[in-house]
Structures are given as C-alpha cells and as structure tokens.
Scaffold this motif. Sequence first.
Motif, PDB file in Angstrom:
ATOM      1  N   PRO A  74      -0.783   0.313   4.426  1.00 13.90           N
ATOM      2  CA  PRO A  74      -0.139   0.819   3.210  1.00 13.90           C
ATOM      3  C   PRO A  74      -1.105   1.628   2.352  1.00 13.90           C
ATOM      4  N   ASP A  75      -0.543   2.306   1.360  1.00 13.38           N
ATOM      5  CA  ASP A  75      -1.353   2.966   0.336  1.00 13.38           C
ATOM      6  C   ASP A  75      -1.744   1.896  -0.677  1.00 13.38           C
ATOM      7  N   TRP A  76      -3.000   1.532  -0.700  1.00 10.87           N
ATOM      8  CA  TRP A  76      -3.470   0.452  -1.560  1.00 10.87           C
ATOM      9  C   TRP A  76      -3.760   0.917  -2.992  1.00 10.87           C
TER      10      TRP A  76
ATOM     11  N   TYR B 204       0.498  -7.452  -3.511  1.00 12.53           N
ATOM     12  CA  TYR B 204       0.130  -8.163  -2.293  1.00 12.53           C
ATOM     13  C   TYR B 204      -0.589  -9.463  -2.669  1.00 12.53           C
TER      14      TYR B 204
ATOM     15  N   ASP C 168      -4.713  -4.890   6.528  1.00 11.12           N
ATOM     16  CA  ASP C 168      -4.299  -3.497   6.520  1.00 11.12           C
ATOM     17  C   ASP C 168      -3.455  -3.191   7.760  1.00 11.12           C
TER      18      ASP C 168
ATOM     19  N   ARG D  52      -2.430  -0.725  -6.348  1.00 13.86           N
ATOM     20  CA  ARG D  52      -1.709  -1.964  -6.055  1.00 13.86           C
ATOM     21  C   ARG D  52      -2.552  -3.166  -6.473  1.00 13.86           C
TER      22      ARG D  52
END
Length: 247
Positions: free
Chosen positions: A21-23, A102, A15, A26
């Motif tokens: 990031p805005d997870w 990711y 992180d 995702r």
Amino acid sequence: MTFISAKTGQFRYFDAQLGHPDWAGRKVLDFGGNAGAFLDGAGDRIQPSDYWCLDVSRAAVAEGRRRRPQAHWVHYDRYNPQFNPEGVHRLPLPGLGARFDYVLAYSVFTHLSDDEAVELVGGLRSMLADDGVLAFTFMDPAWSPPAGRGTPNVRWRLGSWPGRTAYGGVAVPEHQDPVTDRACGASWCAIVDHTVHFDARTPVPACGRYEVFWSVEHARSLFPAAEVRAPVEPERQHCCLVGGASS
C-alpha cells in the motif's frame, strides 16, 4: 524485562501481505513492536510521527524512544508468562488518542492463549479507522517452506531451543519423538519451556518460553471474519487480515 528483539523484516512482511500500500500519511500501530524494527525497515515510507508502538517490554520501549524520539512509544504493562511475568493480568488496552489505518502485530499472538488473542483482537479492531486493517501473524505447526526447503514449523521451533523436548515431564530424543509428530498434526499446541502442550485450557505459569501454534482451520475458528494469507518468503508465519469492529 530487558527483552529487545534483534528480529528484522517486519515491514517487508506486512508490506507484502497488505499488497504494497501507499503508507504515506497512514497512522500505524505496531502492537508488540518491541524497539521499532518495523519502522526502521520502512525507511522514509512512514514518518515517525505517524507511528505508534505498544509493547510489554519497558526496555524495548525505552530503546525505541531513544532511537526515534519523534515516534509514539507506550509501555503496556500487561502480564505475559514469557515476556512480562510481573505485569498486570488482563490489563485493558490503553487509549492512544488516535485511529489507525493499520494495526500490525508480528509474532505477538504466537505467545498468547486463545481467549487473550480473541480479547485483544476485539480491542485492536476498535482502534481502527473506518477503512483500517488489522494484520496479525500466527504459526501453523505443520507448515513447512515449499519444495522441501525446511522442516515443519513446530519441529523447527523445537530444534531452535537448547535441550531435549518433553511431554508430561518425560524427555525424548528428537529423532524418535512421537510427541513432535503429534504436534505437527495438531490444530493447537504450545511449547512451554521444554514441554509440548495440547490442551489450550491449561494455565501457563511464568516461564522462559511460551510459543503457541494454530492450524489455519483453528485460526479461522477463532476469527471467522479474517482473511488468512500464506507466509511470504523468507518468513514462516501466516497472516490474518481483519477490518474494523463495525465491518
């Protein structure tokens, strides 16, 4: 193999390396994620249905599936001299039916030869979404925590294993160990059980311990397209960030 890791902090590490990031929503592939400590650390920021874990430890995958049945758990029966010595040499990555925002690998390439690392990074990049990111760690032998708060990585790791270190089969006391000094200055070295190796071309048989160290310069020589970021406390591992295969 029955290896189930007790390591935590993987989510916090990635992180930070990825800039918080805005997870939400995702898709994440945790390559070598063991029993899913990354997902545990994410709390409610990542839904289990958006998480895939691929690992060579059948026991870890089974344990992760028991804890988080909504997530996707895949056993990858590829040979590794330490963690899966009975696996299949050079087994290709399986198709997972998804593209990932990711792909993350914490302390995976620290147990692989250079040619395997290059091969697997290429395969993992091909699994990324168009704007996806692959992030993976490596350990620089000479790096030590700032302000003198610890010893260089390779000396620290040698000290974490019971027994003496050795090179060429000759054990030497740590306090007068020129081999450890040489390892701290190496661009590449590996610990194989209690022996320090300096030639990346040396075949590695099944063993109880196989740890690989790259200098930052060596990592950049293997992955010229990668952005290399320094460790984030309290971790000791650098991070390589790479975009998709088409980027």
